[in-house]
Scaffold this motif. Structure first.
Motif, PDB file in Angstrom:
ATOM      1  N   GLY A 206      41.247  50.260  32.015  1.00 36.30           N
ATOM      2  CA  GLY A 206      40.148  49.344  31.712  1.00 36.30           C
ATOM      3  C   GLY A 206      38.942  50.088  31.193  1.00 36.30           C
ATOM      4  O   GLY A 206      38.905  51.324  31.158  1.00 36.30           O
ATOM      5  N   VAL A 207      37.939  49.345  30.775  1.00 36.40           N
ATOM      6  CA  VAL A 207      36.727  49.949  30.232  1.00 36.40           C
ATOM      7  C   VAL A 207      35.838  50.431  31.375  1.00 36.40           C
ATOM      8  O   VAL A 207      36.084  50.178  32.558  1.00 36.40           O
ATOM      9  N   ASN A 208      34.765  51.149  31.002  1.00 36.59           N
ATOM     10  CA  ASN A 208      33.827  51.661  31.994  1.00 36.59           C
ATOM     11  C   ASN A 208      33.212  50.514  32.797  1.00 36.59           C
ATOM     12  O   ASN A 208      32.769  49.521  32.226  1.00 36.59           O
ATOM     13  N   LEU A 325      39.552  43.523  34.148  1.00 34.40           N
ATOM     14  CA  LEU A 325      38.603  42.898  33.234  1.00 34.40           C
ATOM     15  C   LEU A 325      37.353  42.463  34.009  1.00 34.40           C
ATOM     16  O   LEU A 325      37.466  41.812  35.048  1.00 34.40           O
ATOM     17  N   ASP A 326      36.219  42.834  33.490  1.00 38.80           N
ATOM     18  CA  ASP A 326      34.942  42.430  34.066  1.00 38.80           C
ATOM     19  C   ASP A 326      34.572  41.070  33.484  1.00 38.80           C
ATOM     20  O   ASP A 326      34.356  40.937  32.278  1.00 38.80           O
ATOM     21  N   ALA A 344      48.613  50.529  25.395  1.00 40.60           N
ATOM     22  CA  ALA A 344      49.065  50.969  26.716  1.00 40.60           C
ATOM     23  C   ALA A 344      50.139  50.076  27.315  1.00 40.60           C
ATOM     24  O   ALA A 344      50.645  50.376  28.398  1.00 40.60           O
ATOM     25  N   GLY A 345      50.492  48.986  26.637  1.00 42.38           N
ATOM     26  CA  GLY A 345      51.537  48.124  27.164  1.00 42.38           C
ATOM     27  C   GLY A 345      51.145  47.422  28.460  1.00 42.38           C
ATOM     28  O   GLY A 345      51.822  47.575  29.488  1.00 42.38           O
ATOM     29  N   VAL A 346      50.061  46.678  28.438  1.00 45.52           N
ATOM     30  CA  VAL A 346      49.576  45.976  29.625  1.00 45.52           C
ATOM     31  C   VAL A 346      50.629  44.988  30.114  1.00 45.52           C
ATOM     32  O   VAL A 346      51.191  44.208  29.328  1.00 45.52           O
ATOM     33  N   THR A 347      50.888  45.005  31.421  1.00 45.44           N
ATOM     34  CA  THR A 347      51.861  44.066  32.002  1.00 45.44           C
ATOM     35  C   THR A 347      51.208  42.972  32.842  1.00 45.44           C
ATOM     36  O   THR A 347      51.855  41.971  33.153  1.00 45.44           O
ATOM     37  N   GLY A 348      49.938  43.154  33.229  1.00 42.70           N
ATOM     38  CA  GLY A 348      49.269  42.156  34.052  1.00 42.70           C
ATOM     39  C   GLY A 348      47.771  42.387  34.079  1.00 42.70           C
ATOM     40  O   GLY A 348      47.278  43.469  33.710  1.00 42.70           O
ATOM     41  N   LEU A 349      47.038  41.368  34.515  1.00 43.36           N
ATOM     42  CA  LEU A 349      45.573  41.394  34.498  1.00 43.36           C
ATOM     43  C   LEU A 349      45.012  41.246  35.904  1.00 43.36           C
ATOM     44  O   LEU A 349      45.601  40.579  36.770  1.00 43.36           O
ATOM     45  N   VAL A 350      43.851  41.877  36.094  1.00 41.40           N
ATOM     46  CA  VAL A 350      43.034  41.684  37.293  1.00 41.40           C
ATOM     47  C   VAL A 350      41.624  41.350  36.813  1.00 41.40           C
ATOM     48  O   VAL A 350      41.000  42.170  36.137  1.00 41.40           O
ATOM     49  N   MET A 351      41.142  40.162  37.145  1.00 40.08           N
ATOM     50  CA  MET A 351      39.799  39.747  36.734  1.00 40.08           C
ATOM     51  C   MET A 351      38.838  39.977  37.889  1.00 40.08           C
ATOM     52  O   MET A 351      39.043  39.455  38.988  1.00 40.08           O
ATOM     53  N   THR A 352      37.793  40.773  37.639  1.00 38.96           N
ATOM     54  CA  THR A 352      36.834  41.116  38.676  1.00 38.96           C
ATOM     55  C   THR A 352      35.461  40.521  38.360  1.00 38.96           C
ATOM     56  O   THR A 352      35.210  40.053  37.249  1.00 38.96           O
ATOM     57  N   ILE A 362      36.147  32.462  30.736  1.00 44.85           N
ATOM     58  CA  ILE A 362      36.842  33.343  29.800  1.00 44.85           C
ATOM     59  C   ILE A 362      38.272  33.591  30.230  1.00 44.85           C
ATOM     60  O   ILE A 362      39.153  33.850  29.394  1.00 44.85           O
ATOM     61  N   LEU A 363      38.553  33.486  31.515  1.00 45.78           N
ATOM     62  CA  LEU A 363      39.927  33.686  31.985  1.00 45.78           C
ATOM     63  C   LEU A 363      40.858  32.630  31.403  1.00 45.78           C
ATOM     64  O   LEU A 363      42.028  32.915  31.113  1.00 45.78           O
ATOM     65  N   VAL A 364      40.349  31.436  31.198  1.00 45.15           N
ATOM     66  CA  VAL A 364      41.161  30.365  30.616  1.00 45.15           C
ATOM     67  C   VAL A 364      41.497  30.695  29.165  1.00 45.15           C
ATOM     68  O   VAL A 364      42.643  30.533  28.713  1.00 45.15           O
ATOM     69  N   ALA A 365      40.494  31.177  28.427  1.00 43.18           N
ATOM     70  CA  ALA A 365      40.730  31.536  27.027  1.00 43.18           C
ATOM     71  C   ALA A 365      41.721  32.681  26.904  1.00 43.18           C
ATOM     72  O   ALA A 365      42.594  32.685  26.014  1.00 43.18           O
ATOM     73  N   ILE A 366      41.622  33.680  27.790  1.00 42.25           N
ATOM     74  CA  ILE A 366      42.552  34.816  27.758  1.00 42.25           C
ATOM     75  C   ILE A 366      43.977  34.363  28.063  1.00 42.25           C
ATOM     76  O   ILE A 366      44.940  34.765  27.384  1.00 42.25           O
ATOM     77  N   ALA A 367      44.111  33.503  29.045  1.00 40.45           N
ATOM     78  CA  ALA A 367      45.446  33.013  29.404  1.00 40.45           C
ATOM     79  C   ALA A 367      46.062  32.214  28.267  1.00 40.45           C
ATOM     80  O   ALA A 367      47.264  32.342  27.978  1.00 40.45           O
TER      81      ALA A 367
END
Length: 402
Positions: A206-208, A325-326, A344-352, A362-367
């Motif tokens: 993830g980003v900084n 993801l922030d 990097a071949g992301v397999t799953g997300l964690v929204m913090t 934004i989580l809805v748009a990403i999904a």
């Protein structure tokens, strides 16, 4: 003939007047022998006399010593207060009961929900559903970062079912809840640990500032509570603070931490961590990585190198690559998912950090756009504030419906 008149004494007693002698000086008065004083025993050495039952109080000294003041005015003792009033327990504060996850989620999404529902209510105050109202609603939903497709789906549902009829804010929130749950349902999938893979290797990217290291600590605690044997690898070798932070989490969760001094090669550390975790038969290995912007090509190349080195030890690894993801980044999170997914071949997300923003939509748009599994969401700093993602709870919380 003596014509001298007799004196008073002579006339009174007769005879000659006695000659009066002047009184002897005081020291000459005791002429008689004075008996010798009785012998007195020799005075013994002065000994401290025992204090009498009653001692006369001396007068106030010019300067009262400190110890006298302390005796006369003793400091109050807090324990005496507790003894007098047992219910007033001040030493051990009573913690409030722990809220349910849905209550904490609702609280965390309050800023997003308030902004969204407040705008919806203002649009549908005493108005029939017409084209102008639907256009306003679509703008509100897009500004809430729900995404163009979700916004259009909600307005089309209302157009089909409620056009030219009185519509309340509650009606719109009910439709919003249903549409958001419809989008999120397919991506709300738990992280499954394959026991056949030992260790099961999780790579956190993830980003900084997205919360990778904190998320690793929370996951390590949850896995430890499940009886899993966990090892951590401090792969963020750019920041000494990140290494120290992960070591603290390792102490809390009783998980060994593989680390090197700041500035060391991250790919070499990953190689050592995988090798040692396999040798020790660990159930799970979680590897931290340095935060990197998705538009920095040289940093993304380093991440790809870490992955290649891991595969040299275990060709099937990493078994899960989780992108944190922030939520406060809003639309920028869409670009992060795209680039990290490609490199990097992301397999799953964690929204913090959903509790720190009004842009939780934004989580809805990403999904809707990527369809990647959403494993966990976070709404606070404690271990219990990171939970597996549930579509129905998120939809109700963000739409403000119970």
């Amino acid at each position: 003939m003596n014509d001298k008149k007799p004196g008073f004494f002579q006339r009174l007693f007769g005879g000659e007047t006695p000659v009066v002698q002047p009184p002897a000086p005081p020291e000459a008065v005791p002429e008689a022998p004075v008996p010798a004083p009785e012998p007195v025993a020799p005075t013994p050495e002065p000994q401290p006399a025992p204090e009498p039952d009653t001692v006369p109080l001396p007068g106030p000294p010019e300067t009262t010593p400190d110890y006298v003041e302390a005796i006369e005015e003793p400091e109050p003792q807090p324990t005496m207060v507790v003894a007098i009033d047992p219910p007033a327990i001040v030493d051990v504060p009573i913690e409030p009961p722990r809220q349910s996850w849905f209550a904490r989620l609702t609280t965390g999404l309050k800023r997003s929900s308030d902004q969204l529902t407040g705008s919806i209510t203002s649009v549908f105050t005493k108005r029939k559903l017409d084209n102008a109202t639907l256009d306003e609603l679509e703008d509100v939903l897009i500004q809430a970062d729900l995404g163009m497709e979700t916004a259009m789906a909600i307005t089309e549902t209302l157009r089909r079912d409620r056009f030219d009829r009185d519509v309340s804010g509650e009606d719109v929130r009910a439709v919003l809840t249903a549409e958001v749950e419809k989008v999120l349902g397919p991506v709300a999938r738990p992280l499954v640990i394959d026991d056949a893979q030992k260790p099961f290797i999780i790579l956190m990217i993830g980003v900084n500032g997205s919360g990778k290291t904190t998320t690793i600590g929370k996951l390590a605690q949850q896995f430890a509570d499940q009886g899993k044997s966990v090892m951590l690898a401090a792969g963020d070798t750019f920041r000494a603070a990140a290494i120290e932070q992960l070591q603290v989490w390792g102490q809390r969760t009783n998980a060994p931490v593989i680390s090197r001094p700041a500035g060391a090669d991250a790919s070499g550390l990953a190689f050592d961590a995988v090798t040692q975790a396999r040798a020790e038969g660990r159930d799970i290995l979680i590897i931290d990585t340095a935060g990197r912007l998705q538009n920095r090509d040289e940093l993304m190349n380093e991440l790809e190198k870490v992955i290649r080195v891991i595969k040299k030890v275990d060709p099937s690894a990493p078994h899960a690559t989780l992108l944190t993801l922030d939520a406060t980044t809003g639309q920028n999170a869409l670009k992060q998912v795209e680039i990290f997914g490609q490199r990097a071949g992301v397999t799953g997300l964690v929204m913090t950090k959903l509790d720190g923003t009004a842009r939780g939509g934004i989580l809805v748009a990403i999904a809707k756009k990527f369809g990647l599994p959403v494993h966990f969401i976070g709404v606070g700093e404690s271990v219990g504030d990171l939970e597996p993602f549930t579509a129905s709870e998120f939809a109700r919380a963000i739409a403000g419906t119970e």
